[in-house]
Write an enzyme that holds these catalytic residues in place. Sequence first.
Site, PDB file in Angstrom:
ATOM      1  N   ARG A 138      36.097  77.564  53.029  1.00 33.20           N
ATOM      2  CA  ARG A 138      36.072  78.264  54.222  1.00 33.20           C
ATOM      3  C   ARG A 138      36.485  77.678  55.535  1.00 33.20           C
ATOM      4  O   ARG A 138      37.234  78.921  56.016  1.00 33.20           O
ATOM      5  CB  ARG A 138      34.812  77.356  54.193  1.00 33.20           C
ATOM      6  CG  ARG A 138      34.308  77.524  56.717  1.00 33.20           C
ATOM      7  CD  ARG A 138      32.908  77.406  56.467  1.00 33.20           C
ATOM      8  NE  ARG A 138      31.212  76.965  55.327  1.00 33.20           N
ATOM      9  CZ  ARG A 138      30.986  77.688  55.328  1.00 33.20           C
ATOM     10  NH1 ARG A 138      30.996  79.917  55.189  1.00 33.20           N
ATOM     11  NH2 ARG A 138      30.691  77.577  53.981  1.00 33.20           N
ATOM     12  N   GLY A 182      27.741  97.884  59.066  1.00 35.61           N
ATOM     13  CA  GLY A 182      29.036  98.027  60.151  1.00 35.61           C
ATOM     14  C   GLY A 182      27.584  99.031  61.550  1.00 35.61           C
ATOM     15  O   GLY A 182      28.325  99.727  62.338  1.00 35.61           O
ATOM     16  N   HIS A 204      21.646  88.366  64.923  1.00 36.16           N
ATOM     17  CA  HIS A 204      20.115  88.551  64.096  1.00 36.16           C
ATOM     18  C   HIS A 204      18.949  89.172  64.986  1.00 36.16           C
ATOM     19  O   HIS A 204      18.444  88.711  65.701  1.00 36.16           O
ATOM     20  CB  HIS A 204      20.179  86.793  64.121  1.00 36.16           C
ATOM     21  CG  HIS A 204      18.964  86.412  63.197  1.00 36.16           C
ATOM     22  ND1 HIS A 204      19.515  86.109  61.624  1.00 36.16           N
ATOM     23  CD2 HIS A 204      17.575  86.090  63.178  1.00 36.16           C
ATOM     24  CE1 HIS A 204      18.515  85.473  61.284  1.00 36.16           C
ATOM     25  NE2 HIS A 204      17.894  86.126  61.824  1.00 36.16           N
ATOM     26  N   ARG A 246      28.970  85.224  56.707  1.00 36.75           N
ATOM     27  CA  ARG A 246      29.504  83.688  56.581  1.00 36.75           C
ATOM     28  C   ARG A 246      29.602  83.029  57.420  1.00 36.75           C
ATOM     29  O   ARG A 246      29.468  83.336  58.822  1.00 36.75           O
ATOM     30  CB  ARG A 246      31.539  83.870  56.438  1.00 36.75           C
ATOM     31  CG  ARG A 246      31.609  84.927  54.864  1.00 36.75           C
ATOM     32  CD  ARG A 246      33.012  84.501  55.316  1.00 36.75           C
ATOM     33  NE  ARG A 246      33.654  83.572  54.903  1.00 36.75           N
ATOM     34  CZ  ARG A 246      33.865  83.123  53.917  1.00 36.75           C
ATOM     35  NH1 ARG A 246      33.023  82.943  53.089  1.00 36.75           N
ATOM     36  NH2 ARG A 246      34.918  81.405  54.043  1.00 36.75           N
TER      37      ARG A 246
HETATM   38  C1  GRF Z   1      22.043  93.071  61.056  1.00 33.79           C
HETATM   39  O1  GRF Z   1      20.557  93.232  61.123  1.00 33.79           O
HETATM   40  C2  GRF Z   1      22.107  91.934  62.204  1.00 33.79           C
HETATM   41  O2  GRF Z   1      21.306  91.542  63.260  1.00 33.79           O
HETATM   42  C3  GRF Z   1      22.121  90.870  61.221  1.00 33.79           C
HETATM   43  O3  GRF Z   1      23.243  91.482  59.635  1.00 33.79           O
HETATM   44  C4  GRF Z   1      22.231  93.226  60.084  1.00 33.79           C
HETATM   45  C5  GRF Z   1      23.876  93.911  59.883  1.00 33.79           C
HETATM   46  O4  GRF Z   1      23.742  95.438  59.938  1.00 33.79           O
HETATM   47  N1  GRF Z   1      23.007  89.804  61.165  1.00 33.79           N
HETATM   48  P1  GRF Z   1      24.514  96.254  60.349  1.00 33.79           P
HETATM   49  O5  GRF Z   1      26.086  95.625  59.493  1.00 33.79           O
HETATM   50  O6  GRF Z   1      25.226  95.849  61.817  1.00 33.79           O
HETATM   51  O7  GRF Z   1      24.607  97.405  59.925  1.00 33.79           O
END
Ligand code: GRF
Length: 201
Positions: free
Chosen positions: A66, A13, A110, A92
Amino acid sequence: MKKRIGVLLSGRGSNFEALAESVAAGRIPNAEIAIVISNREGAPGIDRAKSRSISTRVIPSKGLEREAYDRQVAAVLDENKVDLVCLAGYMRLLSPYFVAKFPNRILNIHPSLLPSFPGLEAQRQALEYGVKFAGCTVHFVDENLDAGPIIVQAVVPVMDDDTEATLSERILKEEHRIYSEAVRIVLEGKCKIVGRRVLKS
Ligand code: GRF
């Protein structure tokens, strides 16, 4: 009226927290985080939300088909009158039902320069491939994994002595910055989607 953000997460998070910080600091003006939903019990992101007195909901996804699951999540987002859905480490794939319900109103972050290295362990994929620059991407979400029009990207260098951990840390810092920037742009209605391109409007 403040725009209402719903955050979906599965784990740590830190991106949620960065968004919450930006809302609190006025970097995302006229907005509030209305609800944080996790599909996993015990996700640390839920505790982070609670300690900020933000409403939370855990909706376990295990064993559910889903779309049936996504209908439950969508109902909670509706209850909370959410304008924008932010995926923040949400592990998911979304059903076509969910994507159609919130058209161009779902964002994802991402940790790679998409379309390179979609999917899991993007930072490790980048290291193993040998790229000299890595980064992160905030994009609109469609039914495909880590696809959808790109709103903001940031680039970081890959150092010779990088490990997955050091590269991830460098990328994460940029994630926290650009996710807020992208949410602000979208909520202020300052962009339009033309084909795959997100252009300033
Ligand atoms: C991050 O690296 C995000 O880009 C990817 O999952 C990770 C989540 O990290 N989708 P966090 O839970 O926000 O610390």
